[in-house]
Design a protein around this motif. Structure first.
Motif, PDB file in Angstrom:
ATOM      1  N   GLY B 370      37.048  43.367  26.321  1.00 18.92           N
ATOM      2  CA  GLY B 370      37.935  43.956  27.338  1.00 18.92           C
ATOM      3  C   GLY B 370      37.345  45.208  27.946  1.00 18.92           C
ATOM      4  O   GLY B 370      37.383  45.394  29.175  1.00 18.92           O
ATOM      5  N   SER B 371      36.777  46.090  27.120  1.00 17.73           N
ATOM      6  CA  SER B 371      36.238  47.340  27.672  1.00 17.73           C
ATOM      7  C   SER B 371      35.002  47.069  28.519  1.00 17.73           C
ATOM      8  O   SER B 371      34.776  47.744  29.529  1.00 17.73           O
ATOM      9  CB  SER B 371      35.947  48.363  26.565  1.00 17.73           C
ATOM     10  N   ALA B 372      34.204  46.062  28.136  1.00 22.22           N
ATOM     11  CA  ALA B 372      33.028  45.720  28.951  1.00 22.22           C
ATOM     12  C   ALA B 372      33.469  45.135  30.299  1.00 22.22           C
ATOM     13  O   ALA B 372      32.873  45.439  31.337  1.00 22.22           O
ATOM     14  CB  ALA B 372      32.141  44.738  28.204  1.00 22.22           C
ATOM     15  N   VAL B 373      34.537  44.326  30.280  1.00 19.46           N
ATOM     16  CA  VAL B 373      35.056  43.777  31.543  1.00 19.46           C
ATOM     17  C   VAL B 373      35.604  44.924  32.399  1.00 19.46           C
ATOM     18  O   VAL B 373      35.336  44.990  33.615  1.00 19.46           O
ATOM     19  CB  VAL B 373      36.147  42.709  31.289  1.00 19.46           C
ATOM     20  N   ALA B 374      36.329  45.842  31.771  1.00 16.11           N
ATOM     21  CA  ALA B 374      36.872  46.993  32.517  1.00 16.11           C
ATOM     22  C   ALA B 374      35.743  47.794  33.154  1.00 16.11           C
ATOM     23  O   ALA B 374      35.830  48.210  34.321  1.00 16.11           O
ATOM     24  CB  ALA B 374      37.696  47.880  31.584  1.00 16.11           C
ATOM     25  N   ALA B 375      34.657  47.992  32.382  1.00 11.64           N
ATOM     26  CA  ALA B 375      33.506  48.722  32.927  1.00 11.64           C
ATOM     27  C   ALA B 375      32.907  47.953  34.104  1.00 11.64           C
ATOM     28  O   ALA B 375      32.544  48.553  35.130  1.00 11.64           O
ATOM     29  CB  ALA B 375      32.449  48.923  31.835  1.00 11.64           C
ATOM     30  N   GLY B 376      32.828  46.644  33.954  1.00 13.96           N
ATOM     31  CA  GLY B 376      32.284  45.816  35.032  1.00 13.96           C
ATOM     32  C   GLY B 376      33.126  45.900  36.293  1.00 13.96           C
ATOM     33  O   GLY B 376      32.596  46.002  37.410  1.00 13.96           O
ATOM     34  N   VAL B 377      34.442  45.901  36.104  1.00 13.92           N
ATOM     35  CA  VAL B 377      35.349  45.989  37.256  1.00 13.92           C
ATOM     36  C   VAL B 377      35.191  47.342  37.953  1.00 13.92           C
ATOM     37  O   VAL B 377      35.026  47.418  39.179  1.00 13.92           O
ATOM     38  CB  VAL B 377      36.821  45.803  36.806  1.00 13.92           C
ATOM     39  N   LEU B 378      35.186  48.418  37.156  1.00 13.15           N
ATOM     40  CA  LEU B 378      35.051  49.761  37.742  1.00 13.15           C
ATOM     41  C   LEU B 378      33.720  49.907  38.469  1.00 13.15           C
ATOM     42  O   LEU B 378      33.649  50.488  39.562  1.00 13.15           O
ATOM     43  CB  LEU B 378      35.190  50.831  36.651  1.00 13.15           C
ATOM     44  N   TRP B 379      32.682  49.358  37.880  1.00 14.14           N
ATOM     45  CA  TRP B 379      31.359  49.454  38.506  1.00 14.14           C
ATOM     46  C   TRP B 379      31.368  48.680  39.849  1.00 14.14           C
ATOM     47  O   TRP B 379      30.889  49.181  40.868  1.00 14.14           O
ATOM     48  CB  TRP B 379      30.292  48.905  37.555  1.00 14.14           C
ATOM     49  N   SER B 380      31.917  47.470  39.798  1.00  9.98           N
ATOM     50  CA  SER B 380      31.939  46.647  41.027  1.00  9.98           C
ATOM     51  C   SER B 380      32.726  47.350  42.134  1.00  9.98           C
ATOM     52  O   SER B 380      32.315  47.371  43.294  1.00  9.98           O
ATOM     53  CB  SER B 380      32.608  45.293  40.765  1.00  9.98           C
TER      54      SER B 380
END
Lengths: 93, 384
Positions: B370-380
């Motif tokens: 979940g935190s890696a997906v959240a990081a991916g979303v914020l980065w995108s």
């Protein structure tokens, strides 16, 4: 200085579309993990349906881990040699 | 005699500022906590010593700091050895390698046996996005706020990775905050967990997880990677390495590689990352009001993430026939395996025969995803 802008508080949140990003972000995280959860829940059923097509799990693992099989085999050979030596010593006596 | 005076003026004693002395004391406190209290010693000890190394003052013409990377000109002699190690942090190399090791040591069995617990890993990510809003409210720009928010994911490598992509100038404080709070999970989480649950809820016993087949374990990392990265491609590097490491472990045919990834390799990267992050905390860059705000936001984000997980578990209980112990919601923050251990500890304070560790590992590893997906979303969303 880190702060390059003059906005603070709710104004800065709205200027940077903070609420929209947060709602979208948490929704995407939930969507990804819900999909993973659904996939995990359905996986045993899918595997059961494919059981007739897939090779038996035990055979597959034996094929991918030849070392383990050889180890059992080696132990049996060592036991047999040990027994043969023991029997030979007994007959000599 | 003049030469001696000139030399004395170049010593650390002469050039020491109060900020450097304060940081050296902080470094010693980190080392003390690691040795005496056993708080995340694998992280706090390298970081603590790195802080001491990074705060020894020296004359400017000597290239010694992590920031002497030759970008100011001056040829090869202006590049310090520490800056070469720090490049692994700055360019986001170390976090994916750590994820590879984590993948190679993670057993997803408990998560595979109880898929509904995956949602707790998502619920705890509320801490990331509320902290993002908090950082915006304090005046940080959107990119900096995204990098600060990910501290709430309770995942040091993810925090470093995102900070290196979005707000390199805040990398030091974010990394130190993320790792410090990870070490303080046993202190931060229990009061929140107890506050939000009743004794009756803490006593709930959960059914033993089912046995998971080898085939499920092999298929899971491939499909989970596809699901996550097709939704949030920004998570590709971190989750790619996490699931690749897990496939090395579960495939049964690459045990040697998995063994290297989860032992020698992750240890080497942890040493270099911890030391380099510590050495980046030079007082002149680190001791600023913004750093203090980041620490405050980090503490708040951990608390919110913990509360989010526990409250979501209680919400799930309203609809579930087989109740789950809401304490395991706190493990949705991805500090693996510390938050799961905290759940076990708090649960056993009420009932010594209640073993929640196994169940808590499910939201715990889901929290990593979940935190890696959240990081991916914020980065995108935030990358230009």
């Amino acid at each position: 200085m880190i702060f390059a802008q003059q906005y603070y508080g709710f104004q800065n949140i709205t200027e940077n579309e903070g609420i929209g990003i947060s709602i979208t972000g948490i929704s995407i995280v939930f969507a990804a993990l819900i999909l993973i959860s659904l996939f995990i829940a359905s996986l045993p059923r899918v595997l059961a349906l494919l059981e007739s097509v897939l090779p038996p799990e035990a055979e597959h693992l034996a094929a991918t881990a030849p070392g383990a099989k050889r180890k059992d085999h080696d132990e049996a050979v060592v036991a047999a040699i040990g027994f043969a030596l023991h029997a030979r010593h007994r007959t000599k006596k | 005699m003049q030469i001696l005076y000139d030399f004395l003026e170049t010593t650390g004693f002469y050039m020491m500022e109060r900020g450097n002395a304060a940081m050296i004391i902080i470094g010693i406190v980190f080392i003390t906590l690691a040795i005496m209290k056993d708080y995340e010693p694998l992280l706090l000890l390298p970081i603590g010593f790195g802080i001491i190394v990074g705060n020894i003052p020296f004359i400017q013409s000597m290239a010694l700091s992590v920031y002497d990377d030759g970008s100011q000109g001056g040829g090869p002699m202006s590049v310090s050895v520490l800056s070469m190690i720090y490049a692994g942090v700055k360019y986001g190399l170390f976090p994916p390698l750590i994820f590879l090791g984590i993948g190679a040591m993670t057993d997803f069995s408990t998560m595979l046996s109880n898929p509904k617990l995956v949602l707790l890993g998502a619920a705890a990510q509320i801490g990331v996005f509320l902290t993002f809003l908090g950082a915006l409210a304090l005046g940080f720009d959107a990119k900096q706020s995204g990098a600060i928010g990910i501290i709430g994911g309770a995942d040091g490598p993810t925090a470093i990775f995102l900070a290196s992509r979005l707000a390199e100038n805040l990398l030091g404080p974010i990394a130190i905050a993320a790792y410090s709070y990870m070490a303080l999970v046993p202190v931060i989480q229990p009061p929140i967990m107890k506050l939000l649950t009743t004794r009756k809820e803490r006593l709930i016993r959960m059914k033993a997880p089912r046995t998971v087949s080898k085939r499920e374990k092999i298929i899971f990392p491939i499909v989970a990677f596809l699901i996550c990265t097709l939704i949030a491609p920004g998570a590709l590097v971190l989750l790619g390495m996490l699931f690749f490491g897990n496939l090395l472990k579960e495939s049964g045919v690459t045990e040697r590689l998995a063994q290297t990834a989860r032992t020698g390799m992750i240890d080497i990267v942890t040493i270099l990352l911890g030391f380099a992050v510590g050495a980046s905390t030079k007082a002149q860059y680190f001791l600023r009001a913004e750093s203090m705000m980041i620490f405050a936001l980090g503490a708040a984000s951990f608390a919110v993430a913990t509360a989010g997980g526990v409250l979501f578990a209680k919400l799930m209980n309203l609809f579930l026939k087989e109740k789950i112990n809401p304490l395991i919601g706190a493990a949705g923050v991805s500090a693996v395996p510390d938050s799961a251990r905290v759940v076990q500890m708090v649960g056993q304070q009420e009932d010594p025969q209640n073993f929640l560790l196994m169940h808590a590992m499910a939201p715990n590893v889901a929290g990593v995803i979940g935190s890696a997906v959240a990081a991916g979303v914020l980065w995108s969303v935030l990358a230009e």
